[in-house]
Design a protein around this motif. Structure first.
Motif, PDB file in Angstrom:
ATOM      1  N   ALA A   1       0.830  -1.214   0.000  1.00 11.28           N
ATOM      2  CA  ALA A   1       0.000   0.000   0.000  1.00 11.28           C
ATOM      3  C   ALA A   1       0.861   1.259   0.000  1.00 11.28           C
ATOM      4  N   GLU A   2       1.882   1.294   0.838  1.00 11.74           N
ATOM      5  CA  GLU A   2       2.761   2.470   0.886  1.00 11.74           C
ATOM      6  C   GLU A   2       3.486   2.660  -0.441  1.00 11.74           C
ATOM      7  N   SER A   3       3.881   1.573  -1.068  1.00  8.87           N
ATOM      8  CA  SER A   3       4.564   1.658  -2.354  1.00  8.87           C
ATOM      9  C   SER A   3       3.646   2.250  -3.424  1.00  8.87           C
ATOM     10  N   LEU A   4       2.402   1.787  -3.460  1.00  7.25           N
ATOM     11  CA  LEU A   4       1.454   2.312  -4.440  1.00  7.25           C
ATOM     12  C   LEU A   4       1.142   3.786  -4.203  1.00  7.25           C
ATOM     13  N   VAL A   5       1.072   4.187  -2.944  1.00  9.51           N
ATOM     14  CA  VAL A   5       0.816   5.602  -2.630  1.00  9.51           C
ATOM     15  C   VAL A   5       1.995   6.456  -3.093  1.00  9.51           C
ATOM     16  N   LYS A   6       3.211   5.984  -2.856  1.00 12.60           N
ATOM     17  CA  LYS A   6       4.401   6.735  -3.281  1.00 12.60           C
ATOM     18  C   LYS A   6       4.470   6.860  -4.799  1.00 12.60           C
ATOM     19  N   GLN A   7       4.029   5.821  -5.496  1.00 13.83           N
ATOM     20  CA  GLN A   7       4.046   5.840  -6.958  1.00 13.83           C
ATOM     21  C   GLN A   7       2.853   6.587  -7.530  1.00 13.83           C
ATOM     22  N   ASN A   8       1.951   6.995  -6.654  1.00 12.60           N
ATOM     23  CA  ASN A   8       0.737   7.716  -7.041  1.00 12.60           C
ATOM     24  C   ASN A   8      -0.120   6.899  -8.003  1.00 12.60           C
ATOM     25  N   LYS A   9      -0.153   5.583  -7.773  1.00 17.62           N
ATOM     26  CA  LYS A   9      -0.942   4.674  -8.621  1.00 17.62           C
ATOM     27  C   LYS A   9      -2.221   4.297  -7.885  1.00 17.62           C
ATOM     28  N   ILE A  10      -3.074   5.288  -7.709  1.00 22.13           N
ATOM     29  CA  ILE A  10      -4.298   5.061  -6.965  1.00 22.13           C
ATOM     30  C   ILE A  10      -5.385   5.965  -7.533  1.00 22.13           C
ATOM     31  N   ASP A  11      -6.570   5.441  -7.624  1.00 20.72           N
ATOM     32  CA  ASP A  11      -7.709   6.195  -8.139  1.00 20.72           C
ATOM     33  C   ASP A  11      -8.303   7.024  -7.000  1.00 20.72           C
ATOM     34  N   LYS A  12      -8.066   8.317  -7.039  1.00 22.79           N
ATOM     35  CA  LYS A  12      -8.503   9.216  -5.969  1.00 22.79           C
ATOM     36  C   LYS A  12     -10.024   9.215  -5.806  1.00 22.79           C
ATOM     37  N   TYR A  13     -10.739   9.022  -6.884  1.00 22.23           N
ATOM     38  CA  TYR A  13     -12.194   8.992  -6.801  1.00 22.23           C
ATOM     39  C   TYR A  13     -12.661   7.791  -5.971  1.00 22.23           C
ATOM     40  N   LYS A  14     -12.040   6.634  -6.199  1.00 25.89           N
ATOM     41  CA  LYS A  14     -12.403   5.440  -5.438  1.00 25.89           C
ATOM     42  C   LYS A  14     -12.043   5.598  -3.961  1.00 25.89           C
ATOM     43  N   VAL A  15     -10.938   6.286  -3.690  1.00 24.63           N
ATOM     44  CA  VAL A  15     -10.551   6.553  -2.302  1.00 24.63           C
ATOM     45  C   VAL A  15     -11.598   7.449  -1.648  1.00 24.63           C
ATOM     46  N   GLN A  16     -12.059   8.430  -2.372  1.00 27.57           N
ATOM     47  CA  GLN A  16     -13.070   9.348  -1.848  1.00 27.57           C
ATOM     48  C   GLN A  16     -14.365   8.596  -1.519  1.00 27.57           C
ATOM     49  N   ILE A  17     -14.793   7.716  -2.411  1.00 27.87           N
ATOM     50  CA  ILE A  17     -16.003   6.921  -2.186  1.00 27.87           C
ATOM     51  C   ILE A  17     -15.829   6.047  -0.940  1.00 27.87           C
ATOM     52  N   PHE A  18     -14.660   5.425  -0.812  1.00 26.47           N
ATOM     53  CA  PHE A  18     -14.361   4.595   0.359  1.00 26.47           C
ATOM     54  C   PHE A  18     -14.452   5.427   1.637  1.00 26.47           C
ATOM     55  N   ALA A  19     -13.839   6.599   1.632  1.00 31.07           N
ATOM     56  CA  ALA A  19     -13.850   7.463   2.811  1.00 31.07           C
ATOM     57  C   ALA A  19     -15.279   7.905   3.158  1.00 31.07           C
ATOM     58  N   GLU A  20     -16.054   8.254   2.166  1.00 28.66           N
ATOM     59  CA  GLU A  20     -17.434   8.662   2.415  1.00 28.66           C
ATOM     60  C   GLU A  20     -18.251   7.524   3.007  1.00 28.66           C
ATOM     61  N   GLU A  21     -17.970   6.312   2.575  1.00 25.55           N
ATOM     62  CA  GLU A  21     -18.738   5.165   3.055  1.00 25.55           C
ATOM     63  C   GLU A  21     -18.381   4.749   4.464  1.00 25.55           C
ATOM     64  N   PHE A  22     -17.096   4.800   4.808  1.00 23.04           N
ATOM     65  CA  PHE A  22     -16.647   4.213   6.077  1.00 23.04           C
ATOM     66  C   PHE A  22     -16.193   5.204   7.133  1.00 23.04           C
ATOM     67  N   MET A  23     -16.022   6.468   6.789  1.00 20.29           N
ATOM     68  CA  MET A  23     -15.536   7.421   7.781  1.00 20.29           C
ATOM     69  C   MET A  23     -16.687   7.792   8.725  1.00 20.29           C
ATOM     70  N   LEU A  24     -16.385   7.700  10.015  1.00 24.22           N
ATOM     71  CA  LEU A  24     -17.367   8.069  11.019  1.00 24.22           C
ATOM     72  C   LEU A  24     -17.230   9.563  11.294  1.00 24.22           C
ATOM     73  N   ILE A  25     -18.335  10.264  11.257  1.00 25.47           N
ATOM     74  CA  ILE A  25     -18.317  11.700  11.505  1.00 25.47           C
ATOM     75  C   ILE A  25     -19.095  11.961  12.776  1.00 25.47           C
ATOM     76  N   GLU A  26     -18.407  12.555  13.742  1.00 23.74           N
ATOM     77  CA  GLU A  26     -19.058  12.882  15.008  1.00 23.74           C
ATOM     78  C   GLU A  26     -19.401  14.368  15.017  1.00 23.74           C
ATOM     79  N   VAL A  27     -20.600  14.654  15.454  1.00 21.30           N
ATOM     80  CA  VAL A  27     -21.056  16.037  15.478  1.00 21.30           C
ATOM     81  C   VAL A  27     -21.083  16.541  16.890  1.00 21.30           C
TER      82      VAL A  27
END
Length: 76
Positions: A50-76
């Motif tokens: 994972a760290e290697s792929l991040v350093k190489q910038n070989k990641i779909d930012k849109y898919k990361v955003q969807i993942f974060a929206e789905e699983f990130m807990l937001i406390e108000v």
């Protein structure tokens, strides 16, 4: 996207192991750190890739955003 979010996404996508997926979500939400995961031998290979792929910038930012929206807990 920040590095930790990208690594959490890659960890989640790298396996069907429920344990690793749970740790990826915990990493995303700040409940566990990358340093803590590196201490566990079963997570090291996944983290290295994972760290290697991040350093190489070989990641779909849109898919990361969807993942974060789905699983990130937001406390108000």
């Amino acid at each position: 996207m920040d590095k930790v979010t990208c690594i959490a996404y890659l960890l989640y996508q790298s396996t069907t192991s429920q344990d690793i997926r749970e740790k990826a979500i915990q990493l995303l939400n700040g409940d566990v750190s990358i340093r803590e995961l590196k201490k566990n031998a079963s997570f090291q290979p996944h983290l290295v890739i994972a760290e290697s792929l991040v350093k190489q910038n070989k990641i779909d930012k849109y898919k990361v955003q969807i993942f974060a929206e789905e699983f990130m807990l937001i406390e108000v």
